[in-house]
Design an enzyme around this catalytic site. Structure first.
Site, PDB file in Angstrom:
ATOM      1  CB  SER A   1      -1.018  -0.074   1.289  1.00 33.61           C
ATOM      2  OG  SER A   1      -2.027   0.814   0.993  1.00 33.61           O
TER       3      SER A   1
ATOM      4  CG  ASP B   1      -6.352  -2.804  -4.234  1.00 33.61           C
ATOM      5  OD1 ASP B   1      -7.297  -2.155  -3.456  1.00 33.61           O
ATOM      6  OD2 ASP B   1      -5.505  -2.701  -3.841  1.00 33.61           O
TER       7      ASP B   1
ATOM      8  CG  HIS C   1      -5.489  -2.522  -0.206  1.00 31.57           C
ATOM      9  ND1 HIS C   1      -4.703  -1.865  -1.119  1.00 31.57           N
ATOM     10  CD2 HIS C   1      -4.943  -1.889   0.898  1.00 31.57           C
ATOM     11  CE1 HIS C   1      -3.801  -1.140  -0.895  1.00 31.57           C
ATOM     12  NE2 HIS C   1      -4.039  -1.172   0.519  1.00 31.57           N
TER      13      HIS C   1
END
Length: 315
Positions: free
Chosen positions: A185, A259, A291
């Site tokens: 991320s 995602d 994600h």
């Protein structure tokens, strides 16, 4: 202010609406979380879930040690280092650096590390592992967080991590030619920025990375960067995709096909820019993952893929 929890470790608390009670989730670097119900003064009312420490019996896990690494201006960057059980300071080890880097989001604290099993797998494979927080991520002050106003994962964050890595490379137990970096991320974004703005890393893994904040959640992007039309320079500097042609080291891009946080177009853009620049790289897509790769079989595949990548490029 009065301290009402006394046990060492990291406490994550939640009060009831009337502030009579609170839930106290406590863990340490070597003890998984427990959950206790307490009166507002900190007195224990009930243990709702004890720590699952017994599940660790027989695993012979190594836990991290904490240290401070000087940034270029001497600022002490928090770090936690995993060493193998039979660590030999006269041996030069390959090192894997883990980063996140987001403002006020420290990774280095005395709490249970969700990557502890993966990190121990890396130790067993012959690597050292270290987490490093750049200063805006430490959570020490709003002043430090504000240093990233109108730009994200740019000079301040990059300079801090690069300085820490250069310090690592001076240690007799580190092989300076075999240092890797990875993150997920925001950590994936910082990984790409580090690999396109420095030549310190032989290899890196960027998972679910934002590669252009124009593609990201406007609620978050605009808090830090403002509107794209008002801050084009900040958006441009914060987008790793704009610097893909400067990539140094071998890269593994990882992304979930569905995602809904960091949309896959972030990966597509970075891959496209690498291809235009004639740069070869590795890529792994998990078609049904959001994600995070949550499916147990896919998660096993993910960590096997990452291990094999490190073994290929750092050993």
């Amino acid at each position: 202010a009065e301290k009402i929890t006394t046990a060492a470790g990291t406490h994550r608390i939640s009060f009831d609406d009337d502030a009579q009670f609170f839930l106290d989730g406590l863990s340490t670097i070597s003890t998984p979380s427990s959950l206790t119900l307490r009166w507002a003064n900190g007195e224990e009312l009930a243990i709702l879930a004890g720590s699952a420490s017994q599940r660790l019996d027989g695993l012979r896990l190594q836990f991290a040690e904490f240290l401070k690494i000087p940034a270029a201006d001497g600022f002490p960057l928090p770090a936690r280092l995993y060493k193998p059980r039979r660590f030999d300071a006269s041996t030069r080890y390959p090192v894997i650096v883990h980063v996140y880097g987001g403002p006020g989001a420290p990774q280095v604290h005395n709490s249970w590390d969700r990557f502890v099993l993966y990190n121990n797998m890396l130790l067993d494979a012959g690597f050292l592992v270290i987490d490093i927080d750049n200063r805006c991520a430490t959570g020490l002050s709003k002043t430090l967080e504000d240093t990233i106003h109108r730009q994200l994962m740019v000079k301040g964050e990059i300079d801090d991590i690069v300085a820490a890595v250069r310090w690592l490379k001076t240690q007799e137990w580190v092989d300076p030619d075999r240092v890797g970096v990875w993150g997920w991320s925001g950590g994936g974004t910082l990984t790409l920025q580090l690999m396109t703005h420095s030549e310190e890393f032989r290899a890196g893994i960027a998972g679910a990375a934002v590669t252009d904040f124009r593609y990201y959640d406007s609620k978050i992007s605009e808090i830090y960067l403002g509107l794209p039309e008002d801050n084009p320079e900040g958006y441009a500097a914060s987008a790793p995709a704009n610097f893909a042609a400067e990539l140094s080291g071998r890269l593994l891009l990882i992304h979930g096909g569905i995602d809904d946080n960091v949309q896959p177009q972030n990966a597509w853009r970075f891959a496209h820019e690498l291809q235009k620049a004639g740069i070869t790289f590795d890529m792994m897509i998990y078609p049904m993952a959001k994600h995070h790769v949550a499916d147990p079989l896919e998660d096993k595949h993910l960590h096997k893929t990452m291990l094999e990548f490190w073994q290929r490029w750092l050993q």
